[in-house]
Design a protein around this motif. Sequence first.
Motif, PDB file in Angstrom:
ATOM      1  N   PHE A  90       0.809  -1.216   0.000  1.00 37.45           N
ATOM      2  CA  PHE A  90       0.000   0.000   0.000  1.00 37.45           C
ATOM      3  C   PHE A  90       0.845   1.269   0.000  1.00 37.45           C
ATOM      4  O   PHE A  90       0.459   2.275  -0.601  1.00 37.45           O
ATOM      5  CB  PHE A  90      -0.945   0.014   1.200  1.00 37.45           C
ATOM      6  CG  PHE A  90      -1.975   1.102   1.128  1.00 37.45           C
ATOM      7  CD1 PHE A  90      -3.070   0.980   0.296  1.00 37.45           C
ATOM      8  CD2 PHE A  90      -1.846   2.263   1.874  1.00 37.45           C
ATOM      9  CE1 PHE A  90      -4.020   1.987   0.201  1.00 37.45           C
ATOM     10  CE2 PHE A  90      -2.783   3.283   1.797  1.00 37.45           C
ATOM     11  CZ  PHE A  90      -3.874   3.135   0.956  1.00 37.45           C
ATOM     12  N   ALA A 263      -7.804  -3.537   4.641  1.00 40.74           N
ATOM     13  CA  ALA A 263      -8.387  -3.051   3.395  1.00 40.74           C
ATOM     14  C   ALA A 263      -9.388  -4.052   2.834  1.00 40.74           C
ATOM     15  O   ALA A 263     -10.383  -3.670   2.218  1.00 40.74           O
ATOM     16  CB  ALA A 263      -7.280  -2.786   2.371  1.00 40.74           C
ATOM     17  N   THR A 267     -13.238  -1.799   3.350  1.00 37.15           N
ATOM     18  CA  THR A 267     -13.730  -1.140   2.142  1.00 37.15           C
ATOM     19  C   THR A 267     -14.976  -1.837   1.596  1.00 37.15           C
ATOM     20  O   THR A 267     -15.925  -1.183   1.169  1.00 37.15           O
ATOM     21  CB  THR A 267     -12.638  -1.103   1.052  1.00 37.15           C
ATOM     22  OG1 THR A 267     -12.166  -2.432   0.820  1.00 37.15           O
ATOM     23  CG2 THR A 267     -11.476  -0.227   1.477  1.00 37.15           C
ATOM     24  N   PHE A 390     -11.146   2.345  -6.922  1.00 33.57           N
ATOM     25  CA  PHE A 390     -10.008   1.501  -6.568  1.00 33.57           C
ATOM     26  C   PHE A 390      -8.691   2.084  -7.074  1.00 33.57           C
ATOM     27  O   PHE A 390      -7.687   1.381  -7.168  1.00 33.57           O
ATOM     28  CB  PHE A 390     -10.192   0.091  -7.146  1.00 33.57           C
ATOM     29  CG  PHE A 390     -11.401  -0.618  -6.619  1.00 33.57           C
ATOM     30  CD1 PHE A 390     -11.397  -1.163  -5.342  1.00 33.57           C
ATOM     31  CD2 PHE A 390     -12.548  -0.738  -7.386  1.00 33.57           C
ATOM     32  CE1 PHE A 390     -12.510  -1.827  -4.850  1.00 33.57           C
ATOM     33  CE2 PHE A 390     -13.674  -1.397  -6.902  1.00 33.57           C
ATOM     34  CZ  PHE A 390     -13.655  -1.945  -5.622  1.00 33.57           C
ATOM     35  N   CYS A 397      -5.972  -0.951  -7.002  1.00 33.62           N
ATOM     36  CA  CYS A 397      -6.139  -1.876  -5.881  1.00 33.62           C
ATOM     37  C   CYS A 397      -6.038  -3.321  -6.346  1.00 33.62           C
ATOM     38  O   CYS A 397      -6.787  -3.760  -7.227  1.00 33.62           O
ATOM     39  CB  CYS A 397      -7.490  -1.649  -5.215  1.00 33.62           C
ATOM     40  SG  CYS A 397      -7.866  -2.838  -3.922  1.00 33.62           S
TER      41      CYS A 397
END
Length: 449
Positions: A90, A263, A267, A390, A397
Amino acid sequence: MRNDIPVHVPLVTQPMGVLASLRAARRNVLSIIPQIATRQPMVSGRTGKRWHMVMDPDAIKTILLEKLDNYPKSVVTKNLLRPAIGDSLFIAEGAHWRWQRRAAAPVFSHRNVMNLAPIMSAAADRSAARIAAAGPRAIDVAEDMVRTTFDVISDVTFSGDGSFDSDAVHNAIDGYIAEAGKISLFDILGFPDWVPRPGRMMSGQAVRQMKTVADQAVEARRVRGAQGVPDLLDLLLDGIDPETKRQMNTAELRDNLLTFIVAGHETTALTLGWSLYLCAFDQDVQDRARAEAQSVLQGRAATGADVANLPFIRQIADEALRLYPPAAMVSRTAQEADTLCGRDVRAGDTVIIPIYALHRHHQLWDEPDHFRPDRFADRKAVPRYAYLPFGDGPRICIGASFALQEAVIILATLLSRFRFTQVKGRNPDPVMILTLRPEGGVWLQAEPA
């Protein structure tokens, strides 16, 4: 068709100084976005240091794709997250990010994501049972979606083998974010990372304990090996960078697993919570979605194979991600001078993509504050860099397909079995600290469909 609009963040109409920005950001990061950002391609200013908010799709493409290395994640973002998730995918940059990405990419292949779908279906069934057991009482579906998606990520990460206290990890990270995720005046002013931040110091012990537990779980799995369908930890342990043949060591595995745990559930939980709120807000949309789900599912939970046959359910999730993107603002730090939208960007400037404003931009969307799932009936008609739930470019992502499959499976299962209605006077408040959450919860009543 309803003429009113769902809950939204009031954007500012007057410039704010450093202290006013700090007070606003600690309450809700999105409240520092100027309203003009929903009508202009770029807005610039100075709050301690120079910043630029960019809403122009071509300029965003430059930042996220064409000049990726010139716009690494901002110092503020790294300062906030590194103590909890290290130099994981990330926040890592350059070569260190690239080899990790190559090693982890096969983990989220279509085949592996489909293999994990039964875990999602089972979690959807358990959520439906909890909602049914609540009877006529209103429930906070946002809270239940956090529980549901955390069940999923726990099982797909560690196969529920009991070697890892995932609840303790979740609580430690959540506690860290609650304290450290609040924007610090030191961060806004660009102070270096070695200057102590009280919030991070208070939560540091829990994070250290969490990492120790995670390291032990990784090492135990190295010894035990995979059993049955490989979970995320098995797949990461087997991951090899095809170019360098490098594999992740224990610390790298741990940091990436912690990233995926946080995450990978929050999300999706947010997407589901906001989707259910929107369906209760617009009963016509909900009725249409229920008809689709019931015709496909015939009373059972949705599966991975059903996702392709649930296009309208997917459109609802897409529209929820447009109106309430979990990562509603991302920031970068320019490394070299550049020009965006005809405006000079200097080395060291903070470059912000306010995704919340981008998704509600009047030049990019028709009636941008309204709930219209049919916007996504033809995905090719949506400008690529105008819709970024994303992110995009090489750093898009890695778990996007996992999250969307999970969201459609759970949403379809619930809508096929219940009719959700709003509770008068209990609207959620969109507030972003690190992610865009429905503060106050999403309180709905559910009756059998």
